[in-house]
Write a protein that holds these residues in place. Sequence first.
Motif, short mmCIF file in Angstrom:
data_model
loop_
_atom_site.label_atom_id
_atom_site.label_comp_id
_atom_site.label_asym_id
_atom_site.label_seq_id
_atom_site.Cartn_x
_atom_site.Cartn_y
_atom_site.Cartn_z
N ALA A 42 0.82 -1.21 0.00
CA ALA A 42 0.00 0.00 0.00
C ALA A 42 0.86 1.26 0.00
N VAL A 43 1.89 1.27 0.85
CA VAL A 43 2.76 2.45 0.92
C VAL A 43 3.58 2.57 -0.37
N THR A 44 4.05 1.45 -0.90
CA THR A 44 4.80 1.47 -2.16
C THR A 44 3.95 2.07 -3.27
N ASP A 45 2.67 1.66 -3.32
CA ASP A 45 1.77 2.21 -4.33
C ASP A 45 1.52 3.69 -4.11
N ALA A 46 1.48 4.11 -2.84
CA ALA A 46 1.18 5.51 -2.53
C ALA A 46 2.29 6.45 -2.96
N ILE A 47 3.56 6.05 -2.77
CA ILE A 47 4.67 6.96 -3.07
C ILE A 47 5.41 6.59 -4.35
#
Length: 683
Positions: A42-47
């Motif tokens: 999720a964080v990888t996709d966000a940034i």
Amino acid sequence: MKTWVKIVIGAVAALVVVVVMALVVLRVTIDPDAYRARIDAAVTDAIGREVDIDGPIRLSLLPWPSIRFGAVTVANADGFGSQPLARIRAGHVTLRVLPLFTGHLRLGTLNIRGLDLALSRNANGQTNWQSIVHRLSAAAPAARPSPDGARSRHHTGLPLSSLKIGAVEISRADVRYDDDAHDRHYRLKGADLETGRISNGHPFRLEAGGDLSWPGSHMTAAVHLVSRIEPNVADRFYRFSGLSVNVLARGPAVPGGKQEANLGASGDLDLEAGRFGLDDVSLQADGLTITGNVDGTGLHDRLAYNGRITVAEFSPRSTLQQLELHPPKTQAAAALTSASFDAQFEGGAHVVHFKQIAAKLDKSTLSGTVNVRDFADPHYGFDLNLDTLDVDSYLPPGSAAQAQTSQPAQTGGGAAQKAAEFDLAPLHHLRMRGQLRIGSLTTANLNIHNALAQVSAADSVLRIAPLTADIYGGTLKLNGGVDASGPRPAYALFGHFRHVAIEPLLKDVADSDRLEGNADVAIDLHATGRQVAQLKRSLSGTAQFALNDGQINGFDLVGMLLAAHEQAHGKSARAASANGTTEFDHLGGRFTVDHGMASSDAFTIDAGPLTGGGEGQYSLKDNRLDYTLRLAVAQDAGQRLAPLAGLTVPMHLQGALLSPSYSIDIQKAAHTGSPDDGSTIQR
């Protein structure tokens, strides 16, 4: 109690019970570590950058739901090496649960301990963080109609516009910034950061500090920053005010070992429009107060900016003392006591243009324009006007009187001065072209007016072509240059003086009233070397002069000839008057200079019935004159020269140029076949 009030209270109580029971269930049944992969994704996709959570993840419910996590690594951008962009040793964040049900993200305190951040700009100007900024600044997911009429969500990034954070605390951070485009490298160690409540569109307080250093500086700077920040994430617009930066520099490269400076400003940054502005900029340090402002556009394509910078009046001498530097001793006590600067500027990514410059130093005012192009390899252009400058005022005490003598100066003169090498290293990288006008200039006691110098420098060569000025009732035009491109620097100077009043010039330059008249001088000289002595030995070229309608004071040439004539004939010689003069209609000569030795066989004098010519040498290195004149008296000479009518008398001059000794051979004039019969008169 009314029924509806009871219903509301009951509903709220029931909701609280449900939430508490839900949290307890979550705490008992959910293991955050089990969702590590989903969180990473999720964080990888966000940034838009790979994120890896290595440490444990723990969920806590009281007093607020919170998550504690261990080491977190954020991958670097492609092309920036394998070192991570960021690494967090440990962190803690509290959550606000109820806003999640309305689609909003609310956090309590975000605490990060041990942040390592490696920021980089490559040789092409690309950064390793820009893609993350763009992605996080994207708008919230927007609803779009699907082909079947239903509404779907289009992901455009993390909805930071809905994010609210109670506070951010970062401790023990280590930030590195490497700018390969300009070969600049900085490191901020032991940094801390604290904020107030962060909410999109609302201002919050930011406070940060740390120790800044950079290679080769031999110093560190303790930096403390406080500001008020107002973010508008969705619009990519940010404003700050009340910025206060305190810098305390320490180290061997810092004057006095320690110096302090304070910077204040306010401004805004509009990333959407590519615009920025800085207002109320103020820098204070060591008696200096610098203020200014700047506005710019084209952050994403063609950078352009304009503004103003002002240095309030200050005392350079006092500032040097505050820096624990010794101010230079000057001939004028009032020198270096007042200075100021003001200018407007405009420019772009590779050029800055200063205009309406008003710089003052004591009684001198400089105005005009300056531009700098290509900051990596600067090229300077200028068009400047200086109203008046007394260079002698800034020289060591006694320099003005010393310049009027032939003796070496007491400060740095003599053999040490002759052996000292000129430092021409700055010429190797200097590129400039421009002109400088000076209304009144005093240097080495010489007074010059309305000077104009055209100056250029490139490829280790400095040229002044030409320098024109009004000087003592006449004019000068000179061309000169220094060529430091070879192993042995070369110097050249050529040009002329026209109709210069020689008496006031010599009075100022050499404190001598020996010579009067209007002078025309032409020179074409060149030399090589790195020391004064080398220049004198290598000086070569030509020089010629002509003086008209003048006189030589304290030099009674006719009286000298008469005294020599009377003594040669056994009469009581009358001494020539020390206050006498020699008037002339024309006095001139042409010299050929070869490695410091000036030779001439083209000297002429025309003083009515007395004319003459001569030949000889003058050594610049030793200030030694060795010259022979042949003075011819007209056949019809009357009055004082009647006894010498028809004679050609040799006169030998030796010694210093402005005060030579002489000898007159009257007997040789009467008997040309006798080279030396003891009838030579010497003085």
